[in-house]
Design an enzyme around this catalytic site. Structure first.
Site, mmCIF file in Angstrom:
data_model
loop_
_atom_site.group_PDB
_atom_site.id
_atom_site.type_symbol
_atom_site.label_atom_id
_atom_site.label_comp_id
_atom_site.label_asym_id
_atom_site.label_seq_id
_atom_site.Cartn_x
_atom_site.Cartn_y
_atom_site.Cartn_z
ATOM 1 N N GLY A 253 0.865 -1.375 0.042
ATOM 2 C CA GLY A 253 -0.405 -0.253 -0.038
ATOM 3 C C GLY A 253 0.788 1.143 -0.006
ATOM 4 N N SER B 265 5.110 -5.384 -3.191
ATOM 5 C CA SER B 265 4.662 -3.603 -3.857
ATOM 6 C C SER B 265 5.226 -3.237 -2.454
ATOM 7 C CB SER B 265 3.243 -3.716 -3.707
ATOM 8 O OG SER B 265 2.815 -2.812 -4.473
ATOM 9 N N TYR B 266 4.046 -2.660 -2.006
ATOM 10 C CA TYR B 266 5.224 -1.520 -0.739
ATOM 11 C C TYR B 266 5.698 -2.692 -0.024
ATOM 12 C CZ TYR B 266 6.352 2.061 2.425
ATOM 13 O OH TYR B 266 6.681 3.035 3.044
ATOM 14 N N HIS C 8 0.993 -6.559 -12.045
ATOM 15 C CA HIS C 8 1.555 -6.522 -10.102
ATOM 16 C C HIS C 8 0.971 -7.462 -9.249
ATOM 17 C CE1 HIS C 8 2.867 -3.220 -7.689
ATOM 18 N NE2 HIS C 8 1.553 -3.811 -6.686
#
Lengths: 465, 465
Positions: free
Chosen positions: A85, A181-182, A433
């Site tokens: 996120g 991702s984050y 992703h």
């Protein structure tokens, strides 16, 4: 024998004293999920969900959902999955869309079994982290607007140490951290916190063996460089915007870019139009698609056809995880009446306090420590694209052990791989992703190879998955 | 009245003299295809196939297949489609896989209707060019090993001039040339030949209005530059191979690269593995896929589902176009008994004599002449990728009329477009080298916009196709 007696004593105490003194085993049993709404099929593994309080003073509590391996859990490693996120729920994405066993139908109310769930390969733990994400919360509500990388790692470590108390049979079990991702920040940072915390311990509870991240934010400079190149190379942005983005965003933060960088990113967004940047060649979730897909889905329910790709999957979890009966089944604490479960919390992401521009220094430390480190990349993602990851890895200047080559899954190229000293890189062809959403079978092959510590399959090998 | 009498007279002469003196109308009628093997459905348009002798001395004869528009052919333009190679058949690719009305089933014997055939938008002419390609041939067999760009353009011009004699109702009709790949040479070169041949004529038979090419070889330097960048950006090749390819192939010919460039291209091929470079995210045609797909295909025949993508489509045409009954129905000349129809002739490609390193000079001349010129690119092609085309167009240094933006097809981004002074560029999202194979609906939208001379649809417009 001693253990059994002690256990009995504690159990008796538990019934007498209520929550004052809880037997870990009883805590675990209380977390057991017995009936999951909308689950019209049986599973042969146990699963548990609930809270671990990571800070008594602020009353910060993190929500987890844990799935034992489908077969022979006692012989399988333990794998933690984290979404990024910052502010996004691992339950919403990792579990319900990607690699978890239970995925959600279009009605938002019923579940189906994911035949490529990673609990076919491991005991699988999902964590909503930090507080303010998913069902995780703090009773000191200002905590939700004051998260950052440092506290996230510290709270996650506290979570793990307590979780192993509740599930003592996993103490010392081979343990791996994965995420996307984050979580490219979370995963190495938590790994670093564990390695440091374990320092000097002979038999640490958390027997961390390695980590694996996908489409991971790693190094703002190289991630930006790769992002703009990728967007231009697949035709998403104009020549002019490409040049300006490189000039104006080159040393900017990914989370909080400068005004002039933001301006050119807005221009890029305008040019890109309404596509799903997380998966650039699949349809975006639009009203129109939703209707169309409903129809296609019906036709698809014939024979052995895999269900068609559903770009609106995030919408379904928004219904399911807000159902009171689902929250009850998952032992979600009743919070104030206005609480609404969201897939990604803006409160959390907007209030993010600390985010270093690079975690390559953490990689260097952990490579040195001997952890198994794998980095993968779905190659149709325009958020943290494969080019970004290639540039970031190149910046580590690691010697090559096995050169770039295609890897195979059932006779087709699954992607490409290169093995460096201390790090293995794997791309997943045609995945966006969320690799395990778009290429579930290949993602299962990937995690199996990672856990086995073997190279990705070559053309001669056919996977059994 | 005079015309009718003359026609009757010629018709009489034709029956008396055999082939010595043939009425054009009778020639056309002889070319009419009445019964096509494996066609288990009716069509409401006429189609014709046969030969036009382009050189009497060498007896070079080019094979064509012409489809009238589905509706109201007299009001619709005439569109020629050319495939490249050099050496590949427009019947094999353009017609039977991509934009023609008849596509071939997996059995190689039966046909199905392509609901996105370009003869929904135009009268549609396929030409096998030059001699040695498909059913086209020369009785001076050395001609097959001595083709090149110059003679191909000259023979194609000769073909067109004679074809308009056979189909006089199309004389002066709005005429467009389209094609892909190496037809990036053929199409502008033939357009140039026509423009020059028409010079000074008041009412030329060939009323050329414009041309459109896709994934087109245009300029060897920029095409190479874009190719290596694209392959690296999607993860097909190693960092090292990328650097070496740029260093060793930069000013090389695409058709006949130097030994050192070839060596690094071999290295790239090795790394890439067994994927379909013409469509990098779809499965390659392998034995295993063939079996699997046969099964999926059966399940797919339910409801309104589009048939699933078939990577082995080229194999089916190898069966169909070698069937004696098909060749008879298409009026294919009986050649020596060893003749075997192939999709791409190595004899032709290996013997190719002349191929300029760029056709950008031809673009400059034709932009000046006022032709409508469109260039499109399927963005998942690693043969002449979208990056190559972007670099080639950039080299023309044309002023921008309408900036880069997404275009839409039924609410989804179909790709991106930019309008330059004298040239319109359109990408097709998710399409490979053969755009109309991978994105048939979007390709039909594209050709409709091109023929109408309008911009690609924006998000507000919904296509009717």
């Amino acid at each position: 024998m001693l253990n059994v007696m002690w256990g009995c004593l504690v159990l008796v105490l538990f019934f007498i004293s209520g929550s004052f003194c809880i037997n870990p085993n009883a805590e675990k049993e209380l977390d057991k999920v017995t009936k999951l709404p909308g689950q019209g099929f049986n599973v042969n593994f146990a699963h548990y969900s609930g809270y671990v309080t990571v800070n008594e003073e602020s009353e910060r509590a993190l929500f987890y959902w844990f799935f034992e391996a489908v077969d022979d859990p006692s012989s399988k490693p333990l794998v933690l999955w984290l979404n990024g996120g910052p502010g996004c729920s691992s339950i919403a994405f990792g579990l319900a869309e990607e690699l978890g066993p239970f995925h959600i139908e279009k009605d938002g109310k019923t579940l189906y079994w994911n035949p490529y769930s990673w609990n076919l390969a491991a005991n699988l733990l999902f964590l909503d982290s930090p507080v303010g994400v998913g069902y995780s919360y703090s009773n000191t509500s200002s905590d939700h607007q004051n998260n950052g990388d440092v506290r996230t790692a510290a709270d996650s470590l506290a979570f793990l140490l307590k979780w192993f108390e509740r599930f003592p049979e996993y103490k010392g079990r081979d343990f791996y951290i994965t995420g996307e991702s984050y979580a490219g920040h979370y995963v190495p940072q938590l790994s670093q916190a564990i390695v440091r915390d374990n320092h000097g311990l002979k038999k640490p509870a958390i027997n961390l063996k390695g980590f694996m991240v996908g489409n991971a934010l790693t190094d703002d400079y190289h991630d930006h460089l790769g992002l703009f190149q990728f967007m231009w190379s697949v035709g998403m942005i104009s020549d002019q915007t490409y040049k300006q983005a490189n000039a104006l965003c080159d040393y900017e933060s990914f989370l909080t870019p400068s005004e002039q960088c933001n301006k050119i990113l807005d221009q890029a967004n305008e040019e890109i139009g309404n596509i799903d940047s997380y998966s650039i060649f699949t349809p975006a979730c639009t009203d129109k698609f939703s209707i169309l897909n409903h129809f296609l889905r019906k036709s698809n329910r014939v024979g052995y056809l895999r269900r068609s790709y559903d770009p609106c999957t995030e919408q379904h979890s928004k219904i399911y995880f807000n159902l009171p009966e689902v929250q009850e089944a998952l032992h979600v604490h009743k919070r104030n009446s206005s609480f609404k479960w969201v897939t990604c919390s803006e409160e959390v992401s907007n209030g993010w306090k600390d985010s270093p521009k690079t975690v390559l220094d953490v990689y260097r430390e952990l490579i040195e420590s001997g952890l198994r480190i794998w980095v993968f990349s779905g190659d149709t993602d325009a958020v943290i694209p494969v080019t970004s990851t290639r540039y970031s890895i190149d910046a580590l200047k690691l010697p090559t052990i096995a050169p770039w080559r295609a890897w195979y899954d059932d006779g087709q190229v699954g992607g490409w791989t290169q093995e460096y000293k201390g790090l293995t890189f794997v791309t997943v062809r045609g995945a966006g992703h969320e690799v395990a959403l778009h290429r579930p079978k290949q993602a299962l092959t990937l995690v199996k190879s990672f856990l086995a510590g073997t190279s990705m399959p070559s053309s001669e090998q056919i996977s059994n998955s």
